[in-house]
Design an enzyme around this catalytic site. Sequence first.
Site, PDB file in Angstrom:
ATOM      1  CD1 TRP A 144      -2.189  -2.161   1.883  1.00  9.34           C
ATOM      2  CD2 TRP A 144      -3.004  -1.253   0.004  1.00  9.34           C
ATOM      3  NE1 TRP A 144      -3.229  -2.948   1.427  1.00  9.34           N
ATOM      4  CE2 TRP A 144      -3.746  -2.425   0.290  1.00  9.34           C
ATOM      5  CE3 TRP A 144      -3.335  -0.509  -1.132  1.00  9.34           C
ATOM      6  CZ2 TRP A 144      -4.791  -2.867  -0.521  1.00  9.34           C
ATOM      7  CZ3 TRP A 144      -4.381  -0.952  -1.944  1.00  9.34           C
ATOM      8  CH2 TRP A 144      -5.098  -2.119  -1.637  1.00  9.34           C
ATOM      9  CG  ASP A 176      -3.350   3.932   4.008  1.00 11.23           C
ATOM     10  OD1 ASP A 176      -4.425   3.795   4.620  1.00 11.23           O
ATOM     11  OD2 ASP A 176      -3.046   3.277   2.988  1.00 11.23           O
ATOM     12  CE  LYS A 218      -8.681  -3.068   4.090  1.00  9.82           C
ATOM     13  NZ  LYS A 218      -7.941  -2.223   3.179  1.00  9.82           N
TER      14      LYS A 218
HETATM   15  C1  LIG Z   1      -7.361  -1.800   2.045  1.00  7.28           C
HETATM   16  C2  LIG Z   1      -6.299  -0.789   2.073  1.00  7.28           C
HETATM   17  C3  LIG Z   1      -6.206   0.221   1.102  1.00  7.28           C
HETATM   18  C4  LIG Z   1      -7.120   0.287  -0.096  1.00  7.28           C
HETATM   19  O1  LIG Z   1      -8.347   0.789   0.271  1.00  7.28           O
HETATM   20  P1  LIG Z   1      -9.481   1.066  -0.819  1.00  7.28           P
HETATM   21  O2  LIG Z   1     -10.531   1.692   0.043  1.00  7.28           O
HETATM   22  O3  LIG Z   1      -9.864  -0.253  -1.394  1.00  7.28           O
HETATM   23  O4  LIG Z   1      -8.945   1.995  -1.835  1.00  7.28           O
HETATM   24  C5  LIG Z   1      -5.207   1.158   1.241  1.00  7.28           C
HETATM   25  N1  LIG Z   1      -4.342   1.127   2.264  1.00  7.28           N
HETATM   26  C6  LIG Z   1      -4.395   0.159   3.204  1.00  7.28           C
HETATM   27  C7  LIG Z   1      -3.412   0.173   4.327  1.00  7.28           C
HETATM   28  C8  LIG Z   1      -5.379  -0.819   3.146  1.00  7.28           C
HETATM   29  O5  LIG Z   1      -5.429  -1.778   4.088  1.00  7.28           O
END
Ligand SMILES: *Cc1c(COP(=O)(O)O)cnc(C)c1O
Length: 360
Positions: free
Chosen positions: A102, A172, A196
Site C-alpha cells: 500500500w 494511511d 476494515k
Molecule cells: C485496504 C487498504 C487500502 C485500499 O483501500 P481502498 O478503500 O480499497 O482503496 C489502502 N491502504 C491500506 C493500508 C489498506 O489496508
Amino acid sequence: MARAYNFNAGPATLPEEVLLKAQKEFLDFEGSHMSVMELSHRSKEYSKVHDKASALLRELMEIPPDYEILFLQGGASLQFSMVPMNLLDRNHGASYILTGSWSEKALKEAKKVGPVEIAASTKESGYHAIPPLEDIHWKQETSYVHLTSNNTIYGTQWQEYPQTGQVPLIADMSSDILSKKIDVSRFGLIYAGAQKNLGPSGVTVVIIRKDLIKHDDSLPTMLSYETHANSKSLYNTPPTLAIYLLSLVLEWAKDQGGVSQIEKNNQQKAKLIYDAIDESNGFYTGHASLESRSHMNITFTLPSSELTEKFLQEAGDAGFIGLSGHRSVGGCRASIYNAVPVEHCLILAEFMKKFQKTNS
Ligand SMILES: *Cc1c(COP(=O)(O)O)cnc(C)c1O
C-alpha cells in the site's frame, strides 16, 4: 443463526449488533416511513446521522478542534492521489516510508504529482518489519512524510511513529484506525477506507489539520480538500447508507467502552493467535518480525506449501472464512479487526493447535 468465523481482510466482518439495528430500521428510519437510503441528503433526518457520525468519531479518537473530519468516496486509493495533489509543494517534494504494497501504491501516485524521495524502506528484507526510527531520513523542507500505519498484506504495524516536528506526518490508517489509542495531534492528515474497522466500503474518512486545507484553483473541485471541508462533506451526494452504518459502528465502539477497551480486546485476540504460532515449535512461522507484529492482520506459513494448502482447505471445511494470504504473498492471514469477536480468535487458535497435532 450462527455468524461465520469471518477473518476477511476487507471488506471485513461487522458487529452483529450493528447489522441487527440496521435491519430493524431498514424500512422505517426513526418513524420517517422511509429507509435511510431514501432520505434526501439535505434532510433534517439525514443531517442528524451525518453529524452524529462525525461527532462520535471526534469523541472516540479525541480529535482536537483544529482538525476537520471529511467523509469522501474513492477509497483509500483515491487519497494516494488527493494527498499529493493538495499537499505536495513541487519545489520541495514529499517523503514516503515504504513498508509494503500500500505504501508503494501511495508513492506511485505521488510521483505523478511531483518529486518524491524514499525516507526509508524495508522492501529488501521482504517487508517483514517496520524500519527503526533512527533509519528514517527526510529533507527538512519536504512537504510531508507519509507512512502506512498497518500493513494489511504483510502483517506489520508501527508501534511508535516518527517525530516529524514542523513537517506534517500523513498516515494511511485504513487497516488500524480506531483499533488503539493514538495522539491525533501528531499527524497532519489521517485517512482510512471504512471497510476494515469502521463500516462498509463506500466511505473514506479523512482527518485533516485545518491549516493544511488550502485554496488551489488548479485542482478539480471534487479532488480539493477545501471543497469538502467548506461543505461539511455535502458538496455532492455523500454515500448516505455507508455513513449511516459508520455511525452505528461508532456507537457500537462507544458501547464497548471506547478505544481503550477495544485496544485491550485486540491485544487479547492477537495474543491468542500469536501464542498458537510461537508455541508451535516452528510448525507455524510468522511473517512479521516480533517487534513489528500487527494486531490486525496476522500472517503465517506452514512447513510446506502442501501443508499450507491442506490447512486452508480444512479451515474452510470447518467454517473459517478469509484465511488465505494476499495473492501477492501467499501463506495464511487472519485479519482480526475490531468487530472480530474474541471467541472466534479462540476457536481459530484451537483449530491451529489441533491441526498441528494431527499433521506433525
Ligand atoms: C485496504 C487498504 C487500502 C485500499 O483501500 P481502498 O478503500 O480499497 O482503496 C489502502 N491502504 C491500506 C493500508 C489498506 O489496508
